[in-house]
Design a protein around this motif. Structure first.
Motif, PDB file in Angstrom:
ATOM      1  N   VAL A 198       0.938  -1.007   0.137  1.00  0.00           N
ATOM      2  CA  VAL A 198      -0.181  -0.209  -0.113  1.00  0.00           C
ATOM      3  C   VAL A 198       0.989   1.156   0.309  1.00  0.00           C
ATOM      4  O   VAL A 198       0.829   2.306  -0.780  1.00  0.00           O
ATOM      5  CB  VAL A 198      -0.931   0.144   1.298  1.00  0.00           C
ATOM      6  N   LEU A 199       1.974   1.290   0.830  1.00  0.00           N
ATOM      7  CA  LEU A 199       2.658   2.318   0.937  1.00  0.00           C
ATOM      8  C   LEU A 199       3.513   2.580  -0.279  1.00  0.00           C
ATOM      9  O   LEU A 199       3.525   3.827  -0.875  1.00  0.00           O
ATOM     10  CB  LEU A 199       3.675   2.375   1.995  1.00  0.00           C
ATOM     11  N   ARG A 200       4.062   1.553  -0.917  1.00  0.00           N
ATOM     12  CA  ARG A 200       4.645   1.686  -2.295  1.00  0.00           C
ATOM     13  C   ARG A 200       3.719   2.456  -3.424  1.00  0.00           C
ATOM     14  O   ARG A 200       4.044   3.131  -4.183  1.00  0.00           O
ATOM     15  CB  ARG A 200       5.204   0.373  -2.624  1.00  0.00           C
ATOM     16  N   ILE A 258       1.475   8.712  -6.501  1.00  0.00           N
ATOM     17  CA  ILE A 258       0.903  10.247  -5.784  1.00  0.00           C
ATOM     18  C   ILE A 258       0.436  10.996  -6.652  1.00  0.00           C
ATOM     19  O   ILE A 258      -0.557  11.974  -6.329  1.00  0.00           O
ATOM     20  CB  ILE A 258       2.263  10.834  -5.090  1.00  0.00           C
ATOM     21  N   ARG A 259       0.970  11.173  -7.924  1.00  0.00           N
ATOM     22  CA  ARG A 259       0.305  12.155  -8.850  1.00  0.00           C
ATOM     23  C   ARG A 259      -1.257  11.938  -9.363  1.00  0.00           C
ATOM     24  O   ARG A 259      -2.035  12.535  -9.451  1.00  0.00           O
ATOM     25  CB  ARG A 259       1.207  12.280 -10.167  1.00  0.00           C
ATOM     26  N   VAL A 260      -1.275  10.537  -9.455  1.00  0.00           N
ATOM     27  CA  VAL A 260      -2.703   9.754  -9.806  1.00  0.00           C
ATOM     28  C   VAL A 260      -3.847  10.222  -8.576  1.00  0.00           C
ATOM     29  O   VAL A 260      -4.871  10.614  -8.841  1.00  0.00           O
ATOM     30  CB  VAL A 260      -2.742   8.445 -10.248  1.00  0.00           C
ATOM     31  N   ARG A 320      -3.545  12.530  -6.219  1.00  0.00           N
ATOM     32  CA  ARG A 320      -3.948  13.950  -6.214  1.00  0.00           C
ATOM     33  C   ARG A 320      -4.817  14.324  -7.376  1.00  0.00           C
ATOM     34  O   ARG A 320      -5.553  15.278  -7.025  1.00  0.00           O
ATOM     35  CB  ARG A 320      -2.575  14.659  -5.944  1.00  0.00           C
ATOM     36  N   ALA A 321      -4.522  13.986  -8.527  1.00  0.00           N
ATOM     37  CA  ALA A 321      -5.385  14.221  -9.582  1.00  0.00           C
ATOM     38  C   ALA A 321      -6.698  13.977  -9.423  1.00  0.00           C
ATOM     39  O   ALA A 321      -7.729  14.671  -9.713  1.00  0.00           O
ATOM     40  CB  ALA A 321      -4.895  13.818 -10.816  1.00  0.00           C
ATOM     41  N   PHE A 322      -7.099  12.812  -8.685  1.00  0.00           N
ATOM     42  CA  PHE A 322      -8.353  12.549  -8.736  1.00  0.00           C
ATOM     43  C   PHE A 322      -8.984  12.758  -7.123  1.00  0.00           C
ATOM     44  O   PHE A 322     -10.232  12.110  -6.794  1.00  0.00           O
ATOM     45  CB  PHE A 322      -8.623  10.819  -9.008  1.00  0.00           C
ATOM     46  N   ASN A 323      -8.096  13.467  -6.381  1.00  0.00           N
ATOM     47  CA  ASN A 323      -8.759  13.822  -5.044  1.00  0.00           C
ATOM     48  C   ASN A 323      -8.883  12.616  -4.047  1.00  0.00           C
ATOM     49  O   ASN A 323      -9.783  12.416  -3.231  1.00  0.00           O
ATOM     50  CB  ASN A 323      -9.671  14.758  -5.141  1.00  0.00           C
ATOM     51  N   LYS A 365      -5.712   7.379   2.287  1.00  0.00           N
ATOM     52  CA  LYS A 365      -5.174   7.370   3.954  1.00  0.00           C
ATOM     53  C   LYS A 365      -5.937   6.400   4.769  1.00  0.00           C
ATOM     54  O   LYS A 365      -5.321   5.750   5.577  1.00  0.00           O
ATOM     55  CB  LYS A 365      -5.560   8.820   4.383  1.00  0.00           C
ATOM     56  N   ASP A 366      -7.178   6.226   4.162  1.00  0.00           N
ATOM     57  CA  ASP A 366      -7.983   5.064   5.150  1.00  0.00           C
ATOM     58  C   ASP A 366      -7.590   3.864   4.761  1.00  0.00           C
ATOM     59  O   ASP A 366      -7.316   2.934   5.583  1.00  0.00           O
ATOM     60  CB  ASP A 366      -9.528   5.324   4.673  1.00  0.00           C
ATOM     61  N   ARG A 367      -7.069   3.746   3.303  1.00  0.00           N
ATOM     62  CA  ARG A 367      -6.384   2.515   2.983  1.00  0.00           C
ATOM     63  C   ARG A 367      -5.280   1.957   3.764  1.00  0.00           C
ATOM     64  O   ARG A 367      -4.935   0.913   4.138  1.00  0.00           O
ATOM     65  CB  ARG A 367      -6.277   2.481   1.578  1.00  0.00           C
ATOM     66  N   LEU A 368      -4.234   3.169   3.978  1.00  0.00           N
ATOM     67  CA  LEU A 368      -3.070   2.746   4.641  1.00  0.00           C
ATOM     68  C   LEU A 368      -3.398   2.464   6.143  1.00  0.00           C
ATOM     69  O   LEU A 368      -2.694   1.729   6.508  1.00  0.00           O
ATOM     70  CB  LEU A 368      -2.154   4.006   4.365  1.00  0.00           C
TER      71      LEU A 368
END
Length: 574
Positions: free
Chosen positions: A194-196, A202-204, A206-209, A215-218
């Protein structure tokens, strides 16, 4: 576990030195209570100060020898364990480098990272413990029992009564803890995955908010690991209180019964104090053994996971068995079929074609047609299910992967750059490339313009993942990396997608002269990129729907015509 520990043979002299030092330390620890007994019975009770100083000095000397041996043993055990970890890590990494992509898919990248880091760390920790305690614990236990019996055989019956209780408690706790250790490592794999994914995507995100959902998944993966870790530690936490309770009750029983024996004249005060020390040493040896029982099962799980990776055998080659014509720059697919692991339907079915030196063979088709899959089979990123692929007339399964890949200049669909200078990234294709060769490759790849505008030119630093250059610049540097190699076969897997039409046209024109003595395999989405190819292969649902030139396919192939009509106007088609 034993299989991995065999790697310690390289450090055999260090291991033997540790065992010798631990033996000296254990002997010193066993000798001290006897000296204390002697100093009390013959010095304190008789008020002989010179005897107290004499034996006291001897005790200090013995304690100093034991301390020095302990420090040296700790140093050398750490050195051996860290060396073992380094060797296993190198062994795993070297082995994994030979994996095909389906081997990576089978284990998972996140799991491989955990196995190479956390699992090997578990092995290192248990090796340090074993080197320190595997000799010390038995010596302290056996020596303690023998010395205790020598002081008072009847009082030693207390030890006989308490040891089974301790051992039974340890075994019961281990039975509960063993399955949980395996679960901890699996949950760690999941957290790493999940972390990886979050860091690389990260770009995707943020792009889709999607920050909140990720965060919940992590948090869920983190909580799962936390919960099982707490469960393990709760089970292990029972061990120490039980052992301390048994130890303290044993000491109380020894003092009570020992007091009675002193009253009866069957025992001296010094012997009772020494006896208590030996009981504590026996119990401490069992505590050390219990710590080993805690760590070994977890390390055994880690060792099994590491061995699973080391025992995975990539498909090996039988070099020299194929006597076919070794003509330079030829590529042949003969009835090739390929299944992804676990897939019901083949990704490619009955693929046959030939690509010759000096020709451009283009592959076009809709999304999911199998274009990238086809080119990934040439350098053996995946191995075929049936059929034959020949590079320079040699069956790729009858030559080493290194030999096959040395003939190929591969530009992947996703351009990847490494941290370092531009020159170093281009030189990745050819380690001994000269500056002139690097500049020539960059010129052909249409990268010279933007490189010259950078402050340090070819010495400009590329940041991690090439984040300080654009997508088109990354693609051009990736193309330059392949060009500097001057291979027999060039593979461009949709490598011009980020280029504008003008740069695309200039690049293809420059490539024509550069690759005239080599085979070019070109995967593309744009018809304009493949229109001048000597041969166009049209893929549809993993099968060849047609082979020919642009004009031939436009006239005779419905699939190709549909692709062309979706991209070009009627005037352009005409």
């Amino acid at each position: 576990m034993i299989k991995l520990l065999k790697n310690l043979s390289f450090y055999k002299w260090i291991v033997l030195a540790v065992f010798g030092l631990v033996f000296v330390q254990s002997m010193a620890d066993l000798f001290l209570p006897t000296l204390m007994s002697d100093i009390i019975d013959n010095g304190v009770v008789k008020e002989d100060k010179s005897y107290i100083w004499e034996i006291g000095g001897l005790m200090l000397l013995v304690a100093a020898i034991g301390a020095c041996a302990s420090v040296a043993a700790s140093y050398y055990s750490s050195k051996a364990a860290m060396g073992l970890g380094k060797d296993i890590r190198r062994k795993v990494f070297t082995h994994v480098e030979n994996f095909s992509l389906q081997d990576f898919d089978k284990v998972g990248t996140a799991s491989l990272i955990t196995r190479t880091t956390n699992d090997i760390t578990q092995i290192q920790q248990v090796v340090i413990m074993m080197l320190r305690f595997v000799v010390s614990a038995p010596i302290m236990f056996i020596g303690g029992v023998m010395m205790a019996v020598s002081k008072d055989a009847k009082l030693s019956l207390i030890i006989v009564a308490t040891i089974p209780i301790l051992i039974g408690s340890i075994l019961l706790i281990m039975k509960k803890a063993m399955p949980l250790f395996k679960l901890v490592q699996k949950r760690l794999d999941q957290l790493n995955l999940v972390l990886r994914e979050n860091l690389t995507g990260i770009r995707v995100i943020r792009a889709f908010n999607r920050e909140k959902q990720e965060k919940d998944r992590l948090q869920k993966a983190n909580k799962d690991l936390t919960d099982v870790s707490i469960k393990v530690n709760k089970v292990i936490a029972f061990m120490m209180p039980i052992m301390m309770l048994v130890m303290n009750l044993t000491v109380v029983a020894v003092i009570w019964l020992g007091g009675i024996r002193i009253d009866n004249g069957g025992m001296q005060i010094g012997d009772l104090m020494a006896f208590i020390q030996y009981v504590m040493q026996i119990m401490f040896a069992l505590v050390m053994a219990s710590m080993m029982f805690v760590m070994i099962p977890r390390a055994a799980v880690s060792a099994k996971r590491i061995n699973e990776v080391l025992e995975m055998k990539p498909i090996t080659s039988n070099e020299g068995t194929d006597k076919a014509d070794r003509s330079r720059g030829t590529l042949e697919f003969e009835h090739v079929t390929f299944h992804y692991p676990g897939a019901e339907e083949p990704a490619l079915s009955d693929i046959s074609f030939q690509a010759r030196s000096g020709e451009v063979t283009a592959i076009i088709g809709g999304t999911g047609a199998g274009k990238s899959t086809l080119v990934n089979l040439v350098p053996r990123f995946y191995d075929i299910s049936s059929g034959v692929i020949r590079v320079n007339g040699i069956n790729v399964l009858d030559a080493s992967k290194e030999e096959i890949r040395s003939k190929i200049g591969f530009v992947p669909q996703k351009a990847l750059l490494f941290t370092g200078t531009i020159a170093e990234n281009i030189r990745f294709g050819k380690e001994d490339a000269t500056q002139d060769e690097i500049e020539h490759a960059a010129r052909i790849a249409q990268a010279e313009d933007f490189i010259s505008k950078m402050e340090n030119g070819y010495d400009s630093i590329i940041s991690q993942g090439g984040s300080n250059v654009s997508g088109g610049q990354k693609q051009r540097l990736s193309i330059a990396r392949a060009l500097v190699r001057k291979p027999d076969i060039y593979i461009f897997d949709d490598s011009f997608s980020a280029l504008d039409y003008k740069t695309d046209a200039k690049l293809r024109a420059a490539l024509k002269d550069e690759t005239k003595d080599a085979t070019v395999l070109l995967v593309a989405q744009r018809v304009s990129t493949v229109i001048e190819a000597d041969r166009i292969i049209v893929l549809d649902k993993g099968e060849i729907a047609g082979i020919g030139t642009h004009a031939e396919l436009l006239e005779n192939n419905a699939v190709y015509r549909e692709i062309v009509e979706s991209q070009l106007s009627e005037e352009e088609i005409a």
